[in-house]
Design a protein around this motif. Structure first.
Motif: not given
Length: 256
Positions: A85-87, A105-115, A50-56
């Motif tokens: 490599k990360m993706v 979830a924007a930009g690279l953050g959204f790319s990561l979510a879509l992975a 499960v991939l998530s983000g802390a805070g807001r």
């Protein structure tokens, strides 16, 4: 790790981006720690990540201010290599993966979510492939993942518009898989538990067939994104985009 938290609960691995003061914007430290976290989970006994983000919020994308002050042209290839490599590590991981989006979830953050295999978002979440606002193109495989979900024509249009989408519209378009009106964490737990009651090995085998076929295409896209992003960073429009972002004003692009 300082910017990424990794925790295990039974067969579930939790990877949490942890720079809440900057909406989990990804600097070079976080990029490397995410790569290390994904490698660790790959070798673990967990079946679900499960991939998530802390805070807001989930993640506002690349840390523009940090990269402006700390990254010169010579460092750019290494940063993009780490992103690639990360993706790839996340996309090809032999686990079932869920991204849990709250806030932005924007930009690279959204790319990561879509992975991830299954994208869940709280009903108040906002997603955006918003590179165009600073004269750049999507990276982190954004072109690949947007095309997978929308098809080429729609993907181009969405990337060119770069607009912010609420969870309901993102669900309608197929950019996310599930909108959660209540407790996001509880809904993620329910989804993970549902999967863990199934023959996970068979599910992961199916995933492996698809990712094995597509990984080469993703690698090629990541390579093209790297060279194109470098080119875009040299443009007047990108400089104007950055200036307007920092000055909190509307950009005046000229196409140069």
């Amino acid at each position: 790790m300082n910017t990424v938290n990794v925790a295990y609960e039974g067969r579930i691995a939790r990877v949490e981006m942890n720079r809440p003061d900057v909406l989990n914007a990804m600097d070079t430290v976080m990029l490397n720690e995410l790569l290390a976290a994904f490698k660790e989970v790959r070798e673990s006994k967990a079946d679900v990540l499960v991939l998530s983000g802390a805070g807001r919020g989930f993640s506002s994308g690349g840390d523009i201010k940090s990269m402006l002050s700390n990254m010169d042209a010579s460092a750019f290839p290494e940063v993009m290599k780490t992103i690639s490599k990360m993706v790839l590590e996340l996309y090809t991981m032999p686990k079932l993966t869920i991204s849990a989006i709250h806030g932005a979830a924007a930009g690279l953050g959204f790319s990561l979510a879509l992975a991830c295999d299954h994208v869940m978002a709280h009903e108040t979440a906002i997603v955006s492939m918003n590179f165009i606002g600073i004269g750049l193109i999507p990276d982190g495989g954004g072109h690949f993942f947007m095309e997978k979900r929308l098809g080429e024509t729609k993907a181009k249009q969405m990337i060119w518009e770069g607009k912010r989408l609420g969870a309901e519209e993102a669900l309608r378009l197929g950019l996310i898989d599930q909108m959660v009106p209540g407790d996001l964490r509880a809904a993620v737990e329910e989804k993970a538990s549902e999967w863990l009651e199934k023959p996970v090995a068979a599910m992961i085998e199916t995933k492996g067939i698809y990712t094995s076929r597509s990984a080469g295409i993703l690698e090629a896209v990541l390579s093209m994104e790297t060279s194109s992003q470098y080119k875009m960073r040299q443009t007047e429009d990108h400089q104007e985009g950055i200036s307007s972002f920092l000055e909190k004003r509307q950009p005046q692009f000229t196409g140069k």
